[in-house]
Design an enzyme around this catalytic site. Structure first.
Site, PDB file in Angstrom:
ATOM      1  N   THR A 215       0.825  -1.213   0.000  1.00 54.45           N
ATOM      2  CA  THR A 215       0.000   0.000   0.000  1.00 54.45           C
ATOM      3  C   THR A 215       0.858   1.262   0.000  1.00 54.45           C
ATOM      4  O   THR A 215       0.349   2.358  -0.256  1.00 54.45           O
ATOM      5  CB  THR A 215      -0.905   0.046   1.246  1.00 54.45           C
ATOM      6  OG1 THR A 215      -0.069   0.012   2.413  1.00 54.45           O
ATOM      7  CG2 THR A 215      -1.859  -1.136   1.283  1.00 54.45           C
TER       8      THR A 215
ATOM      9  N   CYS B 260       2.564   2.789   9.464  1.00 49.98           N
ATOM     10  CA  CYS B 260       1.632   2.890  10.595  1.00 49.98           C
ATOM     11  C   CYS B 260       2.354   2.772  11.921  1.00 49.98           C
ATOM     12  O   CYS B 260       3.456   2.257  12.008  1.00 49.98           O
ATOM     13  CB  CYS B 260       0.606   1.747  10.544  1.00 49.98           C
ATOM     14  SG  CYS B 260      -0.632   1.935   9.269  1.00 49.98           S
TER      15      CYS B 260
ATOM     16  N   CYS C 199      -1.958   0.794  15.283  1.00 47.18           N
ATOM     17  CA  CYS C 199      -2.971   1.205  14.305  1.00 47.18           C
ATOM     18  C   CYS C 199      -4.101   0.182  14.220  1.00 47.18           C
ATOM     19  O   CYS C 199      -3.877  -1.029  14.211  1.00 47.18           O
ATOM     20  CB  CYS C 199      -2.347   1.363  12.917  1.00 47.18           C
ATOM     21  SG  CYS C 199      -3.549   1.922  11.679  1.00 47.18           S
TER      22      CYS C 199
ATOM     23  N   ARG D 211      -6.550  -3.002   9.214  1.00 49.25           N
ATOM     24  CA  ARG D 211      -6.421  -4.450   9.033  1.00 49.25           C
ATOM     25  C   ARG D 211      -4.946  -4.885   9.079  1.00 49.25           C
ATOM     26  O   ARG D 211      -4.084  -4.217   8.514  1.00 49.25           O
ATOM     27  CB  ARG D 211      -7.042  -4.843   7.688  1.00 49.25           C
ATOM     28  CG  ARG D 211      -7.436  -6.298   7.569  1.00 49.25           C
ATOM     29  CD  ARG D 211      -8.408  -6.460   6.395  1.00 49.25           C
ATOM     30  NE  ARG D 211      -7.792  -6.015   5.127  1.00 49.25           N
ATOM     31  CZ  ARG D 211      -7.070  -6.828   4.342  1.00 49.25           C
ATOM     32  NH1 ARG D 211      -6.882  -8.076   4.678  1.00 49.25           N
ATOM     33  NH2 ARG D 211      -6.560  -6.370   3.223  1.00 49.25           N
TER      34      ARG D 211
ATOM     35  N   ARG E 156       4.380   6.673   2.834  1.00 47.47           N
ATOM     36  CA  ARG E 156       3.685   7.848   3.376  1.00 47.47           C
ATOM     37  C   ARG E 156       2.877   7.462   4.618  1.00 47.47           C
ATOM     38  O   ARG E 156       2.506   6.295   4.800  1.00 47.47           O
ATOM     39  CB  ARG E 156       2.814   8.492   2.304  1.00 47.47           C
ATOM     40  CG  ARG E 156       1.758   7.587   1.756  1.00 47.47           C
ATOM     41  CD  ARG E 156       0.935   8.269   0.653  1.00 47.47           C
ATOM     42  NE  ARG E 156      -0.244   7.443   0.407  1.00 47.47           N
ATOM     43  CZ  ARG E 156      -0.223   6.293  -0.276  1.00 47.47           C
ATOM     44  NH1 ARG E 156       0.901   5.847  -0.819  1.00 47.47           N
ATOM     45  NH2 ARG E 156      -1.332   5.583  -0.422  1.00 47.47           N
TER      46      ARG E 156
ATOM     47  N   CYS F   6       0.091   6.835   7.370  1.00 45.29           N
ATOM     48  CA  CYS F   6      -1.302   6.374   7.383  1.00 45.29           C
ATOM     49  C   CYS F   6      -2.195   7.502   7.891  1.00 45.29           C
ATOM     50  O   CYS F   6      -1.848   8.196   8.845  1.00 45.29           O
ATOM     51  CB  CYS F   6      -1.404   5.162   8.309  1.00 45.29           C
ATOM     52  SG  CYS F   6      -3.073   4.705   8.788  1.00 45.29           S
TER      53      CYS F   6
ATOM     54  N   CYS G   8      -3.881   6.358  11.664  1.00 44.71           N
ATOM     55  CA  CYS G   8      -3.167   6.390  12.950  1.00 44.71           C
ATOM     56  C   CYS G   8      -2.157   7.534  13.036  1.00 44.71           C
ATOM     57  O   CYS G   8      -1.556   7.750  14.084  1.00 44.71           O
ATOM     58  CB  CYS G   8      -2.473   5.055  13.203  1.00 44.71           C
ATOM     59  SG  CYS G   8      -1.136   4.697  12.039  1.00 44.71           S
TER      60      CYS G   8
HETATM   61 ZN   LIG Z   1      -2.255   3.255  10.360  1.00 44.70          ZN
END
Ligand SMILES: [Zn+2]
Length: 361
Positions: free
Chosen positions: A35, A39, A43, A46, A68, A70, A73
């Protein structure tokens, strides 16, 4: 770090991600390669597949790797007060593991994702001393251990502890430890202590001092018991009653204590010359930085010196303080807001705090 340690750390981090452990927030971040997002460990999104996860010591490292933050969180918004302590304690551990190296502010800053300047300020706020001072405490602790183990070879111990020269160490021993290695080993042997007893608003006070500072300030019911306690603390020192007239320095210290007890001088700063372990010294140094009239809990002190699990040891260090007032252990209370104990009676503790608060107004 050895590769097996690195493997263990990675596994521990993965376990923290699996249980969404918010307590690890700030210690590291994880990136998800599929992705492109990174995080906090806690966080709520999922859980990614293990093979897509990479760990980073700081948001800065994750961003350097092209990831980058999230949006859920917000791992980059981590300058908050709640997390800074965890990261600073992690740095304390790091300094302990690398006590034989000269770790720079830049290196520490990189680990914490902070600029050297910001790191220095945050560390000082949380731990109470600068990273450099903390590293010096650690070296001193190692030095004292090696002196105890091998009392014949003081010079060897000094070089083991990472000091570049004898004079530099003695300088530190003088200002920070009070007693030189010889004096430290000898239970006060070769140290000359003068004492005087005086009646004060909070009872009979006995003051013992060397030519360098106060080594004993205690309260009690009679002078003989207090003198017995003084001799017990410094079994090999040469102890005698203060000459009359007293030397000028002692006169000033006595006047300072009296002004303090009369409520005229809430902030007492007098030279202290004590035998102490490195841990006691860290606690006592910190106590001297609590402003007059204010209190901290044992737990807060433990956190401030970078030993968050040591609140019982902090309580013991407070209880073993020999220099009342000048090392203000009366400013430490129980976390519940109760007064907690005091070596010289809880009534006196309350009276001293009241004194400082009314003097400060
Ligand atoms: Zn996150």
């Amino acid at each position: 770090m050895k590769s097996e340690d690195a493997g263990q750390q990675m596994e521990a981090r993965w376990q923290a991600v699996l249980r969404k452990d918010g307590a690890q927030d700030g210690a590291f971040v994880y990136g998800v390669l599929t992705t492109g997002v990174y995080c906090r460990p806690g966080c709520a999104s999922r859980t990614p597949r293990r093979e897509n996860v990479r760990f980073f010591n700081s948001p800065a490292e994750a961003e350097a790797a092209g990831l980058r933050a999230c949006k859920r969180c917000k791992p980059d918004a981590c300058q908050g007060r709640a997390e800074a302590p965890d990261r600073m304690w992690a740095l304390c551990r790091y300094l302990e593991e690398h006590a034989d190296e000269a770790v720079t502010l830049e290196q520490l800053g990189e680990r914490a994702g902070l600029s050297p300047h910001h790191l220095q300020r945050t560390f000082k706020r949380v731990v109470g001393v600068s990273p450099k001072q903390y590293a010096e405490h650690l070296r001193m602790e190692r030095f004292k251990l090696s002196v105890k183990r091998n009392s014949k070879d003081v010079t060897g111990a000094i070089f083991d502890a990472g000091y570049s020269s004898l004079s530099r160490l003695y300088e530190k021993v003088d200002t920070r430890l009070g007693m030189t290695p010889m004096e430290y080993r000898g239970g006060g042997a070769g140290v000359e202590i003068s004492y005087a007893a005086e009646m004060t608003p909070v009872g009979l006070m006995m003051v013992g001092a060397t030519d360098r500072g106060l080594c004993f300030v205690q309260f009690g019911d009679d002078a003989d018991t207090l003198l017995g306690e003084l001799r017990k603390q410094y079994p090999k020192a040469e102890v005698h009653a203060m000459a009359k007239p007293a030397p000028a320095a002692f006169g000033e210290w006595m006047a300072g204590l009296n002004e303090y007890l009369a409520g005229q001088r809430p902030d007492l700063r007098l030279p202290v010359h004590v035998r102490a372990t490195a841990f006691q010294l860290m606690v006592w140094n910190h106590l001297q930085r609590i402003p007059a009239g204010e209190v901290q809990s044992y737990q807060e002190v433990a956190q401030a010196i970078g030993q968050p699990r040591a609140s019982r040891a902090v309580a013991r260090a407070c209880a073993s303080n020999n220099v009342a007032l000048a090392i203000p252990c009366h400013r430490v209370i129980r976390g519940t807001g109760e007064m907690g104990g005091y070596r010289w009676g809880v009534g006196r503790k309350r009276a001293l705090l009241h004194l400082e608060r009314s003097a400060g107004q």
